[in-house]
Write a protein that holds these residues in place. Sequence first.
Motif, short mmCIF file in Angstrom:
data_model
loop_
_atom_site.label_atom_id
_atom_site.label_comp_id
_atom_site.label_asym_id
_atom_site.label_seq_id
_atom_site.Cartn_x
_atom_site.Cartn_y
_atom_site.Cartn_z
N HIS A 131 0.85 -1.20 0.00
CA HIS A 131 0.00 0.00 0.00
C HIS A 131 0.88 1.24 0.00
CE1 HIS A 131 -1.95 3.29 2.41
NE2 HIS A 131 -2.78 3.16 1.39
N MET A 132 0.44 2.26 -0.72
CA MET A 132 1.11 3.56 -0.65
C MET A 132 0.12 4.64 -1.04
SD MET A 132 3.55 4.00 -3.99
CE MET A 132 2.95 3.77 -5.65
N VAL A 133 0.52 5.88 -0.74
CA VAL A 133 -0.29 7.04 -1.10
C VAL A 133 0.30 7.66 -2.36
CG1 VAL A 133 -1.09 9.32 -0.41
CG2 VAL A 133 -0.99 7.47 1.28
N LEU A 134 -0.53 7.81 -3.41
CA LEU A 134 -0.10 8.45 -4.66
C LEU A 134 -0.32 9.95 -4.52
CD1 LEU A 134 -1.77 5.98 -7.21
CD2 LEU A 134 0.58 5.94 -6.35
N SER A 135 0.75 10.70 -4.64
CA SER A 135 0.68 12.16 -4.45
C SER A 135 0.89 12.86 -5.79
CB SER A 135 1.74 12.63 -3.45
OG SER A 135 1.55 11.97 -2.21
N TYR A 136 0.00 13.83 -6.11
CA TYR A 136 0.06 14.58 -7.36
C TYR A 136 0.33 16.05 -7.06
CZ TYR A 136 -2.05 10.40 -9.40
OH TYR A 136 -2.29 9.12 -9.80
N PHE A 137 1.26 16.66 -7.83
CA PHE A 137 1.68 18.04 -7.61
C PHE A 137 1.53 18.84 -8.91
CE2 PHE A 137 3.85 15.37 -4.61
CZ PHE A 137 3.86 16.08 -3.43
#
Length: 630
Positions: free
Chosen positions: A353-359
């Motif tokens: 599991h991981m958190v997908l971060s968008y910038f």
Amino acid sequence: MTFRQFAFKNVLRNKRLYAAYFLSSLFSVMVFFTFAVFAFHPALGEGAFVQSVSIALMTAEGIIFFFAFFYVLYSMGAFLKTRKNEFGLLIMQGMSPVQLRLMVFLENLLIGFFATIGGIGLGLVFAKLILLIAENVLLIGTELNFYMPVKAMILTFAAFALLFLFISFFTAVLLRSGKLIDLIKSKKQSKGEPKASKWLSLLVVLLIGGGYTAALLVEGMYVAYALVPVVIVVVAGTYFLFTQLSVYIIRRLKEKPAVFWKKTNMLLFSDLSFRMKDNARTFFMVAIVSTVAFSAIGTLYGFKSLLNTAVSEENAYSLTYTISEGNTEAEKQDVNKINEVLADKEIEARREHMVLSYFNIKGQEGPLLIIKISDFNRFAELAGEKPAVVAANGAAAIEYSNETFEAYKSGEELLDTRIPLLSGGSLKPNQVIKTQAMPAARGLVVPDSVFEQLGKPVQSESFYAWMSGDSAKKLIDAGEVLSEELQNGEQPYFFASDFVLYQLNAGYGPTLFVGLFIGMVFFISSGSILYFRLYSDLDDDKEKFRAIARMGLTEQELKKVLNRQIALLFFSPIVVALIHGIVALTALASMFFQPFFIECAYVLLIFTIIQVAYFFIVRYFYVKQIKSAL
């Protein structure tokens, strides 16, 4: 002996000529009956998908019936030509034109009746085996048990009874129109040396060469635009290839003493130009029909391979689940549900599991995914890939290692991206990582320390992946259950690779199954047409070789001449069709930027093997007939 008995014995006496017609008609009836057995199967009575399978099978029925009509019509035309001497003798013995028409009418009905009964009988014998094959190919999710196909039998018998009845009446009309007299009085081969135009022969090179060039040079959707003009040009070129260029080449070879007088070449070339001219339309028709069969089956098989490869390469994991950050309760329930179903199906799976971060990054359209190297390597390991290494003050662009869609290869485009940091500086990617581990086609990987300096993301998603080595059946069952319960629009998004692949094959199975059978009908019918043309020259060949044998022709030389003669007849149109098919499938591959070389090779190799086997069988019996006359 009654008139009906006379017609029956006439068929038996001509069994050599009628054999290919009877067997091919029987095969067409069997295939038609087989599709009818599927279409009327009780298991295909309910459900949208299984009903669509039934509709596809009934559509195939119409195509096969339409083709069978023209095939039988052509066959009857071949019989009229090959039996002209027999007809002339019967008329001279006192048979009236009405009786002659009645005899041909009864003969055709007799062949049609036994072909229909035999086709239905063979279909019943192999019904269980074919149903078992179809059950696995069509993937309809239900068993296709054997049943007594009364409706299929009635439909098949009625359809082909009408077909043979109509053809019989049509044949009687042809005989009444005066064409029979022309057949009796005319010679089978034209008088004088067949002529071929030098300019029309040159036009063949321009038409086929131009069509091939256009087909191989265009790419993408331009292939669809070029399809119609290319087909017209190549078809015209193929016609002139057999009617003009082949005759022109043979005439030029006959003018070369070193070729014409070498060993038994004189026997081969003596009437080869006549044969090529007389058989030109047959060769043309066989080449075009075979090309359609090659291209259709190759296209269907290629599409199936393309779609399966795309799904497999795009999704490295057995199951994936994505949900927007903030839906904590829904996320917890869904993940627990997935784990419960996996446990219930006795599926062992590793999870990450991981958190997908968008910038928001300057110069980029929309938010860009940026991932910590530690998260990336955990998922890379789960996908079976080697861990990546990124410099402490560097970054890497993600590029899909998917070879199916070129559009996904966007890693190079991100190398000029400037990543702003909270400290006021910036980083620029200095490498490209090819991977299938990430769920997005575009993104960047940075060291963990750098990720902490990126600030707050504009968008975040929680991403889970499960990888299992258990059987596909277990994963399909789990995927079906979870897809129904978790697929609620855009978010959350659940994807089960094995289940999606199963659905894809199930949806595509009927099309591939129908296309394969229709292609085989076309190809086998083409081989039968060549058989008719070969045996239509049998009596003349017997006379010719009987005369030559008296001059000292050895058995070995006879076999050599006949082998070349039969090979030219059988393989001239097939070789042309193979080349046409290769070009057509290559053009199709360029349309989707995906090579179909392996699929194309499989299809063409199978058809070539069938044709070679057919050649050896026909050659054996033909040589046996010639030798019996010496």
